[in-house]
Enzyme design. Structure first.
Site, PDB file in Angstrom:
ATOM      1  CE  LYS A 112      -4.473   0.937   0.355  1.00 45.10           C
ATOM      2  NZ  LYS A 112      -5.622   0.159  -0.146  1.00 45.10           N
ATOM      3  N   GLY A 119     -27.256   0.584   1.973  1.00 44.69           N
ATOM      4  CA  GLY A 119     -26.472   1.292   0.949  1.00 44.69           C
ATOM      5  C   GLY A 119     -26.688   0.634  -0.397  1.00 44.69           C
ATOM      6  CB  VAL A 120     -28.977   0.602  -3.092  1.00 47.42           C
ATOM      7  CG1 VAL A 120     -29.445  -0.800  -2.822  1.00 47.42           C
ATOM      8  CG2 VAL A 120     -29.900   1.609  -2.434  1.00 47.42           C
ATOM      9  N   GLY A 121     -25.425   1.675  -3.516  1.00 45.37           N
ATOM     10  CA  GLY A 121     -24.546   2.425  -4.418  1.00 45.37           C
ATOM     11  C   GLY A 121     -24.073   1.537  -5.559  1.00 45.37           C
ATOM     12  CG  ASN A 122     -20.844   2.929  -8.023  1.00 42.81           C
ATOM     13  OD1 ASN A 122     -21.588   3.235  -8.948  1.00 42.81           O
ATOM     14  ND2 ASN A 122     -19.995   3.788  -7.480  1.00 42.81           N
ATOM     15  CB  VAL A 123     -20.808  -2.804  -4.638  1.00 38.67           C
ATOM     16  CG1 VAL A 123     -20.865  -4.310  -4.411  1.00 38.67           C
ATOM     17  CG2 VAL A 123     -19.375  -2.369  -4.919  1.00 38.67           C
ATOM     18  CB  ALA A 124     -25.591  -2.312  -2.855  1.00 40.52           C
ATOM     19  CE1 TYR A 125     -30.323  -0.228  -9.902  1.00 41.96           C
ATOM     20  CE2 TYR A 125     -28.592  -0.919 -11.428  1.00 41.96           C
ATOM     21  CZ  TYR A 125     -29.912  -0.579 -11.183  1.00 41.96           C
ATOM     22  OH  TYR A 125     -30.834  -0.618 -12.204  1.00 41.96           O
TER      23      TYR A 125
HETATM   24  N1  LIG Z   1     -16.488  -0.715  -5.532  1.00 40.29           N
HETATM   25  C1  LIG Z   1     -15.814  -1.823  -5.312  1.00 40.29           C
HETATM   26  O1  LIG Z   1     -15.406  -2.529  -6.246  1.00 40.29           O
HETATM   27  C2  LIG Z   1     -15.567  -2.275  -3.896  1.00 40.29           C
HETATM   28  C3  LIG Z   1     -14.647  -3.332  -3.675  1.00 40.29           C
HETATM   29  C4  LIG Z   1     -14.446  -3.784  -2.360  1.00 40.29           C
HETATM   30  C5  LIG Z   1     -15.139  -3.172  -1.316  1.00 40.29           C
HETATM   31  N2  LIG Z   1     -16.021  -2.146  -1.558  1.00 40.29           N
HETATM   32  C6  LIG Z   1     -16.742  -1.563  -0.415  1.00 40.29           C
HETATM   33  O2  LIG Z   1     -18.131  -1.731  -0.625  1.00 40.29           O
HETATM   34  C7  LIG Z   1     -18.852  -0.618  -0.097  1.00 40.29           C
HETATM   35  C8  LIG Z   1     -19.688   0.010  -1.190  1.00 40.29           C
HETATM   36  O3  LIG Z   1     -18.851   0.418  -2.264  1.00 40.29           O
HETATM   37  P1  LIG Z   1     -19.448   1.206  -3.519  1.00 40.29           P
HETATM   38  O4  LIG Z   1     -18.356   1.271  -4.519  1.00 40.29           O
HETATM   39  O5  LIG Z   1     -20.765   0.632  -3.890  1.00 40.29           O
HETATM   40  O6  LIG Z   1     -19.635   2.651  -2.902  1.00 40.29           O
HETATM   41  P2  LIG Z   1     -20.780   3.720  -3.225  1.00 40.29           P
HETATM   42  O7  LIG Z   1     -20.309   5.003  -2.644  1.00 40.29           O
HETATM   43  O8  LIG Z   1     -21.151   3.676  -4.669  1.00 40.29           O
HETATM   44  O9  LIG Z   1     -22.031   3.165  -2.407  1.00 40.29           O
HETATM   45  C9  LIG Z   1     -22.204   3.316  -1.038  1.00 40.29           C
HETATM   46  C10 LIG Z   1     -23.638   3.724  -0.812  1.00 40.29           C
HETATM   47  O10 LIG Z   1     -23.861   3.781   0.594  1.00 40.29           O
HETATM   48  C11 LIG Z   1     -24.631   4.931   0.873  1.00 40.29           C
HETATM   49  N3  LIG Z   1     -24.452   5.296   2.273  1.00 40.29           N
HETATM   50  C12 LIG Z   1     -23.445   6.006   2.839  1.00 40.29           C
HETATM   51  N4  LIG Z   1     -23.651   6.155   4.156  1.00 40.29           N
HETATM   52  C13 LIG Z   1     -24.809   5.507   4.428  1.00 40.29           C
HETATM   53  C14 LIG Z   1     -25.554   5.276   5.623  1.00 40.29           C
HETATM   54  N5  LIG Z   1     -25.156   5.764   6.801  1.00 40.29           N
HETATM   55  N6  LIG Z   1     -26.683   4.550   5.541  1.00 40.29           N
HETATM   56  C15 LIG Z   1     -27.111   4.059   4.355  1.00 40.29           C
HETATM   57  N7  LIG Z   1     -26.455   4.256   3.204  1.00 40.29           N
HETATM   58  C16 LIG Z   1     -25.311   4.960   3.241  1.00 40.29           C
HETATM   59  C17 LIG Z   1     -24.161   5.951  -0.134  1.00 40.29           C
HETATM   60  O11 LIG Z   1     -25.122   6.985  -0.307  1.00 40.29           O
HETATM   61  C18 LIG Z   1     -23.980   5.099  -1.381  1.00 40.29           C
HETATM   62  O12 LIG Z   1     -25.153   5.014  -2.161  1.00 40.29           O
HETATM   63  C19 LIG Z   1     -17.785   0.315   0.491  1.00 40.29           C
HETATM   64  O13 LIG Z   1     -17.638   0.009   1.854  1.00 40.29           O
HETATM   65  C20 LIG Z   1     -16.534  -0.073  -0.264  1.00 40.29           C
HETATM   66  O14 LIG Z   1     -15.366   0.203   0.490  1.00 40.29           O
HETATM   67  C21 LIG Z   1     -16.242  -1.711  -2.831  1.00 40.29           C
END
Ligand SMILES: NC(=O)c1ccc[n+]([C@@H]2O[C@H](COP(=O)([O-])OP(=O)(O)OC[C@H]3O[C@@H](n4cnc5c(N)ncnc54)[C@H](O)[C@@H]3O)[C@@H](O)[C@H]2O)c1
Length: 363
Positions: A80, A180-186
């Site tokens: 890192k 949380g329904v952001g990038n991954v969860a969607y």
């Molecule tokens: N993107 C990846 O490939 C990846 C890989 C490994 C781990 N992760 C982890 O997965 C998680 C999600 O990643 P992502 O890329 O989807 O991020 P993202 O920012 O697209 O999604 C996160 C979502 O959580 C919501 N959120 C934030 N605080 C909140 C709360 N208190 N209550 C409810 N919702 C809340 C945000 O509004 C957002 O929609 C993160 O913890 C990230 O570190 C992501």
């Protein structure tokens, strides 16, 4: 801070300090373990309060990468980097190019990527100076947004955890609460919906909630309600430290499986949910799709190959459960043990002398 004492405690290999007066670069590269292959890990840019804090962050995060890569079955070690500075004000072409030259100077012992505070554009600048960088623009051969790949891995890992919790891995008819329904969860919700699961979602971003409601028929609840809803599976996909003293008494789920990093606030919270009979899918095993995706770039990115590798998160999760049963330990500890055992086994198998040093490069 006694740096060598700290490095000795968890057997770190190398700590590199990078300084460039013209660009103002002050960076630290930590290489924890390269038994399995070159140390892969992102570059974080952050306004650290002290140099000590920056060193500690680099060391701590690099060790985490060793475990993540090893548990994912990758031929990569853990590293890192941190750049001390304000990502909003202190970025420049010369800063990232100076950093790229330091990475190049390590001759492949360390491969960098994006992290908090750095972007694809920053990786493109580093790429001007070194090939030991992933997460560059798709035009330079990257896999693009890793979130759909991470989501597929979470889906596979969730199925393995459901098998342990319910005796079969079918998600149809299961109720899944997603925080949380952001990038991954969607993307995860799409897989779950297609398999016939009922979704309950929450997010601080109402547009993201709406998208899940419209596209997948999800039921929306408030951000504080999600922990206590009646469900079979709780899927944390927003923040770290959400398995804690406040949330644990609310949980009704039999399985916890989600994408978020560092889900356990403290290790003891992993022990508590284990005692409650909850099946916990360790975060860095289930969310390894992102690292598997960037690792694939090292061979010229191929999405199909990356997805094939991500599928094995199902098997990795089963192995974690086997070790948990074998040693009678919670799953979060079993994940560490799985990683440590793989490193130890391969270290032994590599005692054979080979004339071609390329044999130690990732495949
Ligand atoms: N993107 C990846 O490939 C990846 C890989 C490994 C781990 N992760 C982890 O997965 C998680 C999600 O990643 P992502 O890329 O989807 O991020 P993202 O920012 O697209 O999604 C996160 C979502 O959580 C919501 N959120 C934030 N605080 C909140 C709360 N208190 N209550 C409810 N919702 C809340 C945000 O509004 C957002 O929609 C993160 O913890 C990230 O570190 C992501």
């Amino acid at each position: 801070m006694k740096i060598f004492d700290y490095m000795q405690k968890y057997d770190y290999e190398q700590l590199v300090f990078c300084q460039d007066e013209t660009s103002g670069l002050k960076a630290i590269i930590a290489i924890h373990d390269t038994t399995l292959g070159p140390a892969l890990g992102g570059t974080r840019m952050w306004m650290y309060n002290s140099e000590e804090e920056a060193i500690e962050d680099a060391l701590r995060l690099s060790r985490g990468m060793t475990y993540k890569a090893a548990a994912a079955g990758l031929n990569l070690g853990g590293g890192k980097a941190v750049i001390i500075g304000d990502p909003r004000k202190d970025k420049s072409e010369e800063l990232f190019r100076a950093f790229g030259r330091f990475v190049q100077g390590l001759n492949g012992r360390y491969i960098t990527a994006e992290d908090v505070g750095t972007t694809v554009a920053d990786m493109d600048l580093i790429y001007q100076e070194t090939n030991y960088v992933t997460g560059v623009s798709p035009a330079f051969g990257s896999g693009g947004n890793p979130s759909p790949v991470t989501a597929y891995g979470v889906y596979r890992g969730m199925k393995a955890a459901v098998k342990r919790g319910f005796g079969h891995d079918d998600l149809s008819g299961k109720t899944i609460a997603v925080q949380g329904v952001g990038n991954v969860a969607y993307n995860l919700c799409r897989y779950l919906h297609e398999e016939g699961a009922n979704l309950i979602v929450t997010d601080i971003n109402t547009e993201n909630v709406q998208r899940a409601v419209v596209d997948f028929g999800a039921k929306a609840v408030g951000v504080n309600e999600i922990f206590g809803v009646e469900c079979d599976i709780f899927s944390p996909c927003a923040l770290g430290a959400i398995i804690n003293d406040d949330t644990i008494p609310q949980f009704k789920a039999k399985v916890i499986a989600g994408a978020a990093n560092n889900q356990l606030k403290e290790e003891r919270h992993g022990d508590i949910i284990q005692e409650m009979g909850i099946v916990y899918a360790p975060d860095y095993v289930i969310n390894a799709g992102g690292v598997i995706n960037v690792a694939d770039e090292l061979h010229g990115y191929n999405r199909e190959r990356a997805m094939k590798k991500v599928e094995t998160i199902y098997d990795n999760m089963n192995r974690v459960f086997e070790i948990a049963d074998r040693d009678n330990i919670p799953t979060y500890k079993a994940a560490d043990r799985m990683a440590e055992e793989r490193i130890a086994r391969l270290a032994r198998s590599r005692k054979t002398f080979l004339r071609d040093p390329k044999a130690s490069l990732p495949k």
